[in-house]
Design a protein around this motif. Structure first.
Motif, PDB file in Angstrom:
ATOM      1  N   ALA A  38      31.572  48.896  31.778  1.00  0.00           N
ATOM      2  CA  ALA A  38      30.819  47.950  32.619  1.00  0.00           C
ATOM      3  C   ALA A  38      31.744  47.301  33.641  1.00  0.00           C
ATOM      4  O   ALA A  38      31.758  46.090  33.808  1.00  0.00           O
ATOM      5  CB  ALA A  38      30.167  46.894  31.736  1.00  0.00           C
ATOM      6  N   GLY A  39      32.556  48.115  34.305  1.00  0.00           N
ATOM      7  CA  GLY A  39      33.414  47.585  35.369  1.00  0.00           C
ATOM      8  C   GLY A  39      34.707  46.973  34.877  1.00  0.00           C
ATOM      9  O   GLY A  39      35.200  46.015  35.475  1.00  0.00           O
ATOM     10  N   SER A  40      35.293  47.538  33.831  1.00  0.00           N
ATOM     11  CA  SER A  40      36.497  46.932  33.251  1.00  0.00           C
ATOM     12  C   SER A  40      37.707  46.944  34.186  1.00  0.00           C
ATOM     13  O   SER A  40      38.628  46.148  34.007  1.00  0.00           O
ATOM     14  CB  SER A  40      36.861  47.618  31.933  1.00  0.00           C
ATOM     15  OG  SER A  40      37.193  48.978  32.147  1.00  0.00           O
ATOM     16  N   MET A  41      37.726  47.813  35.190  1.00  0.00           N
ATOM     17  CA  MET A  41      38.863  47.829  36.122  1.00  0.00           C
ATOM     18  C   MET A  41      38.759  46.713  37.169  1.00  0.00           C
ATOM     19  O   MET A  41      39.760  46.331  37.774  1.00  0.00           O
ATOM     20  CB  MET A  41      38.965  49.189  36.838  1.00  0.00           C
ATOM     21  CG  MET A  41      39.293  50.341  35.925  1.00  0.00           C
ATOM     22  SD  MET A  41      39.834  51.865  36.771  1.00  0.00           S
ATOM     23  CE  MET A  41      38.627  52.102  38.044  1.00  0.00           C
ATOM     24  N   VAL A  42      37.576  46.186  37.383  1.00  0.00           N
ATOM     25  CA  VAL A  42      37.342  45.239  38.478  1.00  0.00           C
ATOM     26  C   VAL A  42      38.215  43.983  38.393  1.00  0.00           C
ATOM     27  O   VAL A  42      38.877  43.633  39.385  1.00  0.00           O
ATOM     28  CB  VAL A  42      35.841  44.883  38.591  1.00  0.00           C
ATOM     29  CG1 VAL A  42      35.613  43.774  39.608  1.00  0.00           C
ATOM     30  CG2 VAL A  42      35.034  46.122  38.957  1.00  0.00           C
ATOM     31  N   PRO A  43      38.274  43.268  37.276  1.00  0.00           N
ATOM     32  CA  PRO A  43      39.093  42.044  37.268  1.00  0.00           C
ATOM     33  C   PRO A  43      40.572  42.294  37.558  1.00  0.00           C
ATOM     34  O   PRO A  43      41.192  41.543  38.320  1.00  0.00           O
ATOM     35  CB  PRO A  43      38.893  41.493  35.851  1.00  0.00           C
ATOM     36  CG  PRO A  43      37.576  42.049  35.410  1.00  0.00           C
ATOM     37  CD  PRO A  43      37.503  43.413  36.028  1.00  0.00           C
ATOM     38  N   ILE A  44      41.131  43.357  36.993  1.00  0.00           N
ATOM     39  CA  ILE A  44      42.550  43.654  37.220  1.00  0.00           C
ATOM     40  C   ILE A  44      42.776  44.029  38.686  1.00  0.00           C
ATOM     41  O   ILE A  44      43.736  43.580  39.315  1.00  0.00           O
ATOM     42  CB  ILE A  44      43.027  44.796  36.292  1.00  0.00           C
ATOM     43  CG1 ILE A  44      42.931  44.386  34.816  1.00  0.00           C
ATOM     44  CG2 ILE A  44      44.442  45.232  36.652  1.00  0.00           C
ATOM     45  CD1 ILE A  44      43.822  43.249  34.398  1.00  0.00           C
ATOM     46  N   ILE A  45      41.908  44.839  39.230  1.00  0.00           N
ATOM     47  CA  ILE A  45      42.045  45.252  40.627  1.00  0.00           C
ATOM     48  C   ILE A  45      41.872  44.055  41.563  1.00  0.00           C
ATOM     49  O   ILE A  45      42.631  43.905  42.523  1.00  0.00           O
ATOM     50  CB  ILE A  45      41.076  46.411  40.947  1.00  0.00           C
ATOM     51  CG1 ILE A  45      41.640  47.697  40.309  1.00  0.00           C
ATOM     52  CG2 ILE A  45      40.856  46.565  42.440  1.00  0.00           C
ATOM     53  CD1 ILE A  45      40.796  48.922  40.464  1.00  0.00           C
ATOM     54  N   LEU A  46      40.927  43.184  41.274  1.00  0.00           N
ATOM     55  CA  LEU A  46      40.774  41.974  42.096  1.00  0.00           C
ATOM     56  C   LEU A  46      42.025  41.112  42.034  1.00  0.00           C
ATOM     57  O   LEU A  46      42.480  40.584  43.056  1.00  0.00           O
ATOM     58  CB  LEU A  46      39.558  41.170  41.644  1.00  0.00           C
ATOM     59  CG  LEU A  46      38.197  41.721  42.054  1.00  0.00           C
ATOM     60  CD1 LEU A  46      37.083  40.940  41.364  1.00  0.00           C
ATOM     61  CD2 LEU A  46      38.029  41.707  43.568  1.00  0.00           C
ATOM     62  N   PHE A  47      42.594  40.965  40.842  1.00  0.00           N
ATOM     63  CA  PHE A  47      43.829  40.186  40.703  1.00  0.00           C
ATOM     64  C   PHE A  47      44.929  40.796  41.568  1.00  0.00           C
ATOM     65  O   PHE A  47      45.631  40.081  42.287  1.00  0.00           O
ATOM     66  CB  PHE A  47      44.267  40.124  39.232  1.00  0.00           C
ATOM     67  CG  PHE A  47      45.540  39.360  39.039  1.00  0.00           C
ATOM     68  CD1 PHE A  47      45.531  37.981  38.943  1.00  0.00           C
ATOM     69  CD2 PHE A  47      46.765  40.020  38.980  1.00  0.00           C
ATOM     70  CE1 PHE A  47      46.715  37.269  38.795  1.00  0.00           C
ATOM     71  CE2 PHE A  47      47.942  39.321  38.824  1.00  0.00           C
ATOM     72  CZ  PHE A  47      47.924  37.934  38.730  1.00  0.00           C
ATOM     73  N   ALA A  48      45.078  42.118  41.516  1.00  0.00           N
ATOM     74  CA  ALA A  48      46.114  42.789  42.298  1.00  0.00           C
ATOM     75  C   ALA A  48      45.893  42.600  43.797  1.00  0.00           C
ATOM     76  O   ALA A  48      46.845  42.331  44.539  1.00  0.00           O
ATOM     77  CB  ALA A  48      46.154  44.278  41.952  1.00  0.00           C
ATOM     78  N   ILE A  49      44.661  42.715  44.245  1.00  0.00           N
ATOM     79  CA  ILE A  49      44.357  42.556  45.670  1.00  0.00           C
ATOM     80  C   ILE A  49      44.661  41.127  46.123  1.00  0.00           C
ATOM     81  O   ILE A  49      45.231  40.904  47.187  1.00  0.00           O
ATOM     82  CB  ILE A  49      42.884  42.918  45.956  1.00  0.00           C
ATOM     83  CG1 ILE A  49      42.660  44.418  45.728  1.00  0.00           C
ATOM     84  CG2 ILE A  49      42.483  42.520  47.370  1.00  0.00           C
ATOM     85  CD1 ILE A  49      41.196  44.809  45.624  1.00  0.00           C
ATOM     86  N   ILE A  50      44.314  40.166  45.302  1.00  0.00           N
ATOM     87  CA  ILE A  50      44.476  38.760  45.685  1.00  0.00           C
ATOM     88  C   ILE A  50      45.922  38.285  45.548  1.00  0.00           C
ATOM     89  O   ILE A  50      46.413  37.538  46.378  1.00  0.00           O
ATOM     90  CB  ILE A  50      43.500  37.877  44.880  1.00  0.00           C
ATOM     91  CG1 ILE A  50      42.059  38.192  45.331  1.00  0.00           C
ATOM     92  CG2 ILE A  50      43.816  36.395  45.060  1.00  0.00           C
ATOM     93  CD1 ILE A  50      40.972  37.611  44.457  1.00  0.00           C
ATOM     94  N   TYR A  51      46.648  38.773  44.518  1.00  0.00           N
ATOM     95  CA  TYR A  51      48.001  38.280  44.266  1.00  0.00           C
ATOM     96  C   TYR A  51      49.115  39.234  44.693  1.00  0.00           C
ATOM     97  O   TYR A  51      50.273  38.846  44.721  1.00  0.00           O
ATOM     98  CB  TYR A  51      48.163  37.910  42.794  1.00  0.00           C
ATOM     99  CG  TYR A  51      47.446  36.634  42.462  1.00  0.00           C
ATOM    100  CD1 TYR A  51      48.021  35.399  42.735  1.00  0.00           C
ATOM    101  CD2 TYR A  51      46.177  36.653  41.897  1.00  0.00           C
ATOM    102  CE1 TYR A  51      47.357  34.220  42.445  1.00  0.00           C
ATOM    103  CE2 TYR A  51      45.502  35.477  41.598  1.00  0.00           C
ATOM    104  CZ  TYR A  51      46.105  34.267  41.882  1.00  0.00           C
ATOM    105  OH  TYR A  51      45.442  33.105  41.600  1.00  0.00           O
ATOM    106  N   GLY A  52      48.796  40.462  44.998  1.00  0.00           N
ATOM    107  CA  GLY A  52      49.812  41.374  45.516  1.00  0.00           C
ATOM    108  C   GLY A  52      50.288  42.411  44.517  1.00  0.00           C
ATOM    109  O   GLY A  52      49.945  42.389  43.336  1.00  0.00           O
ATOM    110  N   LEU A  53      51.092  43.325  45.026  1.00  0.00           N
ATOM    111  CA  LEU A  53      51.539  44.501  44.289  1.00  0.00           C
ATOM    112  C   LEU A  53      52.342  44.156  43.036  1.00  0.00           C
ATOM    113  O   LEU A  53      52.036  44.644  41.945  1.00  0.00           O
ATOM    114  CB  LEU A  53      52.365  45.403  45.215  1.00  0.00           C
ATOM    115  CG  LEU A  53      52.944  46.667  44.601  1.00  0.00           C
ATOM    116  CD1 LEU A  53      51.840  47.575  44.088  1.00  0.00           C
ATOM    117  CD2 LEU A  53      53.803  47.396  45.623  1.00  0.00           C
ATOM    118  N   LYS A  54      53.358  43.332  43.156  1.00  0.00           N
ATOM    119  CA  LYS A  54      54.228  43.032  42.015  1.00  0.00           C
ATOM    120  C   LYS A  54      53.447  42.374  40.877  1.00  0.00           C
ATOM    121  O   LYS A  54      53.489  42.833  39.739  1.00  0.00           O
ATOM    122  CB  LYS A  54      55.392  42.140  42.460  1.00  0.00           C
ATOM    123  CG  LYS A  54      56.398  41.856  41.348  1.00  0.00           C
ATOM    124  CD  LYS A  54      57.525  40.984  41.843  1.00  0.00           C
ATOM    125  CE  LYS A  54      57.087  39.547  41.739  1.00  0.00           C
ATOM    126  NZ  LYS A  54      58.063  38.542  42.014  1.00  0.00           N
TER     127      LYS A  54
END
Length: 176
Positions: A38-54
């Motif tokens: 049910a979209g389990s990648m979404v929160p992690i990907i949003l975090f990466a987009i908002i906070y950056g690569l590292k």
């Protein structure tokens, strides 16, 4: 305004927890691992987009370790690294699309790249770790590509669609 370390750690923890909960809501589960969720990648990907690569890569790898601890399927130590630490860690590459300003197009690019790179790592893991499961006479690359595409392509599409729906609200809420 410089982001506080405490806020970033709390957000990483929340996104990892949310991804973990969503990972238990499965639409399709494959026999040797992998599922449409049910979209389990979404929160992690949003975090990466908002906070950056590292920060995104670190949170995604931490999520992968947690997924392993909570019941990962493992054939050998390479599976831990390729399927979990790096497999999930690749979602953090969405952080390449980080920008301090709200930008839905970049977010969608990040969602696609994060999902695609996870798929690439899982195909590689399929060849290295799971190749013995390929039917006799079938090319191991073809087997791994087909097996992982069965669940990862729908998961990537779902992730991109969900990011399109929630990105603006999440960006605004985190950057208040």
């Amino acid at each position: 305004m410089k982001e506080s370390t405490t806020k970033k750690i709390v957000m990483a923890g929340l996104m990892i927890a949310l991804s973990t909960v969503l990972s238990y809501v499965k639409v399709l589960e494959m026999p040797q691992g992998g599922s449409i969720t049910a979209g389990s990648m979404v929160p992690i990907i949003l975090f990466a987009i908002i906070y950056g690569l590292k920060d995104g890569f670190f949170a995604a790898c931490a999520y992968g370790v947690l997924q392993f601890i909570l019941g990962g399927i493992v054939l050998n130590p390479a599976s831990i690294v390729l399927d979990y630490v790096l497999g999930f860690g690749m979602m953090g590459l969405a952080g390449i699309f980080h920008t301090p300003k709200k930008d839905l197009k970049r977010a969608l690019g990040g969602a696609f790249v994060g999902g695609l790179m996870r798929f690439v790592m899982l195909v590689l893991a399929g060849v290295i770790v799971w190749g013995d499961y390929a039917p006799e006479g079938m090319n191991v690359w073809r087997y791994s590509l087909g097996y992982n595409a069965t669940y990862m392509i729908p998961e990537i599409i779902l992730t991109v669609v969900l990011v399109a729906i929630v990105y603006n609200k999440v960006f605004e809420a985190i950057n208040k």
